[in-house]
Scaffold this motif. Structure first.
Motif, PDB file in Angstrom:
ATOM      1  N   SER A  54      26.058  41.144  67.521  1.00 42.25           N
ATOM      2  CA  SER A  54      25.059  42.501  67.151  1.00 42.25           C
ATOM      3  C   SER A  54      24.298  42.410  66.045  1.00 42.25           C
ATOM      4  CB  SER A  54      25.990  43.669  67.083  1.00 42.25           C
ATOM      5  OG  SER A  54      26.943  43.849  68.306  1.00 42.25           O
ATOM      6  N   PHE A  55      23.238  43.009  66.074  1.00 39.11           N
ATOM      7  CA  PHE A  55      22.522  43.283  64.896  1.00 39.11           C
ATOM      8  C   PHE A  55      22.513  44.834  64.479  1.00 39.11           C
ATOM      9  CE2 PHE A  55      20.011  39.418  66.375  1.00 39.11           C
ATOM     10  CZ  PHE A  55      20.129  38.600  65.154  1.00 39.11           C
ATOM     11  N   ARG A  56      22.638  44.962  63.237  1.00 38.82           N
ATOM     12  CA  ARG A  56      22.836  46.343  62.812  1.00 38.82           C
ATOM     13  C   ARG A  56      22.043  46.607  61.472  1.00 38.82           C
ATOM     14  NH1 ARG A  56      28.757  49.246  61.229  1.00 38.82           N
ATOM     15  NH2 ARG A  56      28.251  51.070  61.013  1.00 38.82           N
ATOM     16  N   LEU A  57      21.644  47.935  61.367  1.00 37.35           N
ATOM     17  CA  LEU A  57      21.077  48.549  60.090  1.00 37.35           C
ATOM     18  C   LEU A  57      22.205  49.299  59.500  1.00 37.35           C
ATOM     19  CD1 LEU A  57      18.499  48.692  58.317  1.00 37.35           C
ATOM     20  CD2 LEU A  57      18.007  50.727  59.804  1.00 37.35           C
ATOM     21  N   ARG A  58      22.913  48.628  58.683  1.00 44.02           N
ATOM     22  CA  ARG A  58      24.153  49.123  58.173  1.00 44.02           C
ATOM     23  C   ARG A  58      23.910  50.316  57.138  1.00 44.02           C
ATOM     24  NH1 ARG A  58      27.808  51.684  57.187  1.00 44.02           N
ATOM     25  NH2 ARG A  58      29.849  51.138  56.465  1.00 44.02           N
ATOM     26  N   ASN A  80      21.179  58.795  53.663  1.00 45.79           N
ATOM     27  CA  ASN A  80      21.262  57.447  54.458  1.00 45.79           C
ATOM     28  C   ASN A  80      20.901  57.685  55.504  1.00 45.79           C
ATOM     29  OD1 ASN A  80      22.134  55.021  55.489  1.00 45.79           O
ATOM     30  ND2 ASN A  80      24.592  55.344  55.396  1.00 45.79           N
ATOM     31  N   TYR A  81      19.651  56.957  55.901  1.00 46.92           N
ATOM     32  CA  TYR A  81      18.927  57.071  57.305  1.00 46.92           C
ATOM     33  C   TYR A  81      19.607  56.791  58.547  1.00 46.92           C
ATOM     34  CZ  TYR A  81      15.662  58.604  53.553  1.00 46.92           C
ATOM     35  OH  TYR A  81      14.802  58.923  52.561  1.00 46.92           O
ATOM     36  N   ALA A  82      20.316  55.465  57.880  1.00 52.85           N
ATOM     37  CA  ALA A  82      21.120  54.894  59.072  1.00 52.85           C
ATOM     38  C   ALA A  82      22.250  55.756  59.632  1.00 52.85           C
ATOM     39  CB  ALA A  82      21.707  53.699  58.597  1.00 52.85           C
ATOM     40  N   ASP A  83      22.743  56.748  58.893  1.00 55.14           N
ATOM     41  CA  ASP A  83      23.854  57.706  59.852  1.00 55.14           C
ATOM     42  C   ASP A  83      23.016  58.972  59.792  1.00 55.14           C
ATOM     43  OD1 ASP A  83      26.150  58.859  60.111  1.00 55.14           O
ATOM     44  OD2 ASP A  83      27.021  59.046  57.941  1.00 55.14           O
TER      45      ASP A  83
END
Length: 351
Positions: A54-58, A80-83
């Motif tokens: 998997s790729f992820r923007l952590r 935190n835009y990823a959340d």
């Protein structure tokens, strides 16, 4: 005529843009973490997919901090835009009553409660790709409340006492009639080792710190099935120590928790520890780190421990501000008789 003087100054250094005027200062920084994870999960694990890449923007964060009207009145805002479900992380103000000495301050709003050294260390300043599973279990991070604190004598003493809702970040109403109490005291006799993993600070000077901490909170717990909802009164004590010297770093953290539950549900105790060490093979450029971690979810049951063991590699283009990391971990759950393995690769840029 006098030369034109702009109303403010703008500068950029180490991933931070600073805008200064006579009555305020604003710092702006962004952090992006792009991660690849390759999982090899045991057949006894809960997931139905034993192998997965998997790729992820952590994380993708923007942080604003600085002072306004008076240098003793500081503020912090971080999202935190990823959340996508809960973007707001920090929103607080802080006042130093000792005119810059930082001996006695008050902080109010949303921020990390004073508990857990690895949790208080930014996710951008870790040796491994992320914090240990034990840290995530006992130190839950941000909440809304107020704390008294200070870091006098250049940070050789770090004391913090605060009360919070105890329901987690952005939850503006307490779910019971008890507030969460946190207290932490750290002593660093040779100078502040900073809340940052890896040794970028010591040079030829030994840095060492030791700390104790306490948390008390009542939590509302809803269980599945026929088990009724109940309250869990928790008390957690913790200890941590860190050492840095000539590129070598050592960190240990230990937690013990008492869980007193209402009704007919049995009380229980759980505990865990993390031991982590690192060394810069190439000074301040290439580091190797090891982690040993164990969580015992119930001290009255045998053979149910969960362990996390691994090795990490980090190449630093500009300390933690610009780095490439990789780690290999094995996660064992004795109760399920399972061993999961994973490889993580992460690129971080603070700009």
């Amino acid at each position: 005529p006098k030369p034109y003087a702009p109303p403010f100054d703008v500068a950029w250094k180490d991933g931070k843009t600073t805008i200064k005027s006579k009555t305020a200062e604003l710092n702006i920084s962004n952090r992006i973490q792009v991660r690849f994870t390759s999982e090899d999960l045991d057949a006894n694990s809960a997931t139905a997919k034993p192998e997965r890449d998997s790729f992820r923007l952590r994380r993708m964060k923007t942080k604003f901090d600085g002072w306004a009207y008076n240098k003793d009145l500081t503020y912090e805002l971080q999202v935190n835009y990823a959340d996508s479900a809960n973007v707001l992380e920090d929103a607080n103000v802080n006042y130093d009553f000792t005119a810059g000495k930082k001996s006695f301050m008050v902080k109010a709003g949303q921020y990390k409660v004073p508990f857990g050294r690895q949790e208080l260390t930014s996710s951008g300043s870790q040796q491994f790709v992320d914090r240990s599973t034990v840290s995530n279990t006992f130190a839950r991070g941000r909440d809304i409340g107020v704390q008294l604190w200070g870091t006098p004598n250049g940070g050789t003493i770090d004391w913090r006492v605060g009360v919070f809702n105890g329901a987690g970040r952005t939850v503006s109403r307490n779910d019971n009639d008890d507030l969460q109490l946190n207290a932490r005291l750290q002593w660093a006799p040779f100078g502040d080792p900073k809340y940052s993993e890896g040794d970028f600070e010591s040079t030829d000077k030994l840095l060492f710190s030791i700390a104790g901490q306490y948390e008390s909170n009542t939590r509302e717990v809803a269980l599945a099935g026929t088990t009724p909802a109940h309250q869990n009164e928790q008390e957690i004590t913790g200890f941590d120590a860190t050492l840095k010297f000539k590129g070598f770093s050592l960190f240990v953290e230990q937690f013990q928790r008492e869980n007193v539950r209402t009704g007919t549900i049995s009380d229980f105790d759980d505990e865990g520890y993390v031991l982590q060490a690192g060394y810069f093979v190439i000074p301040k450029k290439f580091e190797v780190a090891l982690r040993l971690s164990e969580f015992d979810p119930n001290s009255d049951r045998a053979d149910d421990e969960r362990t996390e063991n691994g090795v990490a590699f980090g190449y630093f283009f500009n300390k933690h501000n610009h780095k490439l990391q990789a780690d290999i971990r094995e996660l064992e759950d004795k109760a399920r008789n399972s061993k999961d393995r994973e490889i993580r690769l992460q690129y971080q840029l603070i700009f």
